[in-house]
Scaffold this motif. Sequence first.
Motif, mmCIF file in Angstrom:
data_model
loop_
_atom_site.group_PDB
_atom_site.id
_atom_site.type_symbol
_atom_site.label_atom_id
_atom_site.label_comp_id
_atom_site.label_asym_id
_atom_site.label_seq_id
_atom_site.Cartn_x
_atom_site.Cartn_y
_atom_site.Cartn_z
ATOM 1 N N GLU A 1 8.133 -6.589 5.636
ATOM 2 C CA GLU A 1 7.946 -5.168 5.940
ATOM 3 C C GLU A 1 8.660 -4.310 4.905
ATOM 4 O O GLU A 1 9.857 -4.449 4.668
ATOM 5 C CB GLU A 1 8.523 -4.875 7.328
ATOM 6 N N GLY A 2 7.902 -3.426 4.243
ATOM 7 C CA GLY A 2 8.481 -2.491 3.295
ATOM 8 C C GLY A 2 8.913 -3.083 1.969
ATOM 9 O O GLY A 2 9.494 -2.376 1.135
ATOM 10 N N GLY B 1 -4.766 -2.653 7.983
ATOM 11 C CA GLY B 1 -3.665 -2.048 7.234
ATOM 12 C C GLY B 1 -3.416 -2.605 5.849
ATOM 13 O O GLY B 1 -2.320 -2.441 5.305
ATOM 14 N N ILE B 2 -4.432 -3.235 5.230
ATOM 15 C CA ILE B 2 -4.291 -3.762 3.866
ATOM 16 C C ILE B 2 -5.331 -3.102 2.969
ATOM 17 O O ILE B 2 -6.522 -3.141 3.266
ATOM 18 C CB ILE B 2 -4.472 -5.293 3.827
ATOM 19 N N SER B 3 -4.876 -2.507 1.879
ATOM 20 C CA SER B 3 -5.787 -1.910 0.896
ATOM 21 C C SER B 3 -5.528 -2.521 -0.471
ATOM 22 O O SER B 3 -4.374 -2.759 -0.835
ATOM 23 C CB SER B 3 -5.600 -0.392 0.814
ATOM 24 N N PRO C 1 -2.620 2.361 4.374
ATOM 25 C CA PRO C 1 -2.241 0.937 4.412
ATOM 26 C C PRO C 1 -0.775 0.734 4.733
ATOM 27 O O PRO C 1 0.081 1.563 4.392
ATOM 28 C CB PRO C 1 -2.543 0.479 2.980
ATOM 29 N N ARG C 2 -0.488 -0.377 5.380
ATOM 30 C CA ARG C 2 0.885 -0.833 5.528
ATOM 31 C C ARG C 2 1.250 -1.773 4.375
ATOM 32 O O ARG C 2 2.425 -1.989 4.090
ATOM 33 C CB ARG C 2 1.061 -1.535 6.868
ATOM 34 N N ASP D 1 7.635 3.566 2.811
ATOM 35 C CA ASP D 1 7.383 2.533 3.820
ATOM 36 C C ASP D 1 6.023 1.866 3.662
ATOM 37 O O ASP D 1 5.416 1.424 4.651
ATOM 38 C CB ASP D 1 7.520 3.100 5.241
ATOM 39 N N VAL D 2 5.528 1.783 2.446
ATOM 40 C CA VAL D 2 4.314 1.020 2.155
ATOM 41 C C VAL D 2 4.741 -0.230 1.389
ATOM 42 O O VAL D 2 5.288 -0.137 0.285
ATOM 43 C CB VAL D 2 3.313 1.830 1.309
#
Length: 233
Positions: free
Chosen positions: A26-27, A77-79, A153-154, A184-185
């Motif tokens: 994460e992050g 959440g994925i680009s 996106p995350r 926070d990406v």
Amino acid sequence: MLELEGVYAGYKDLRVLWGISLRVGEGELVALVGPNGAGKTTTLRIISGLLKPTAGSVRFYGCSLDREPPHRIVEMGISQVPEGGRIFTGMSVEENLELGAFTARARREKEQRMKWVYQLFPRLEERKNQRAGTLSGGERQMLAIGRALMAQPRLLLLDEPSFGLAPILVEQMFEMIQEINQQDVAVLLVEQNVRAALELAQRAYVIENGRIVGEGSGDALLSFESVRSAYLG
């Protein structure tokens, strides 16, 4: 967040990936570096659903991506920003950005997201009504990244974002990537500019001939003699 475990993949009879495993937390900002033909782009295609693994698993927040179609993976959440960006040259800058907000969640927050992209890339706002085909190489790459960010996106997958850019623009591009990550990406960065990628990344993987041959912090890999001799000269 993202976990690849023992992934094998290829194209018809050509095996490209041989049991690779990697993770992005994460992050995090994680780099994947290696020579041409090592399997970097194939790894990104596996994650984004453009290519299916023949063995192994790909999971995002615990959910399997192995059989999900690409549009569903974007919704999760994925680009991905492919090498060269691949913008729609006959459309305006703003029309290109709007295309990125195609998921239901992104459409609801499109205006707010557009403002954020324009804050990241003021040059795009200056040229929002301009046909994308008239942009410079650096501006096109900004547009491609901005379009990917419109999907909220995350995890952002970047494939050679500095390719073809002048040295001064390369430095600016890496600064922009760092700023995106600070919002926070999480970022998985595939990059031929090994020194810049390792200096930027919190962690990194080295891939050769479809196999992960090294991993660690960016600083640690920069100090490895094998990495320095092979990629840094």
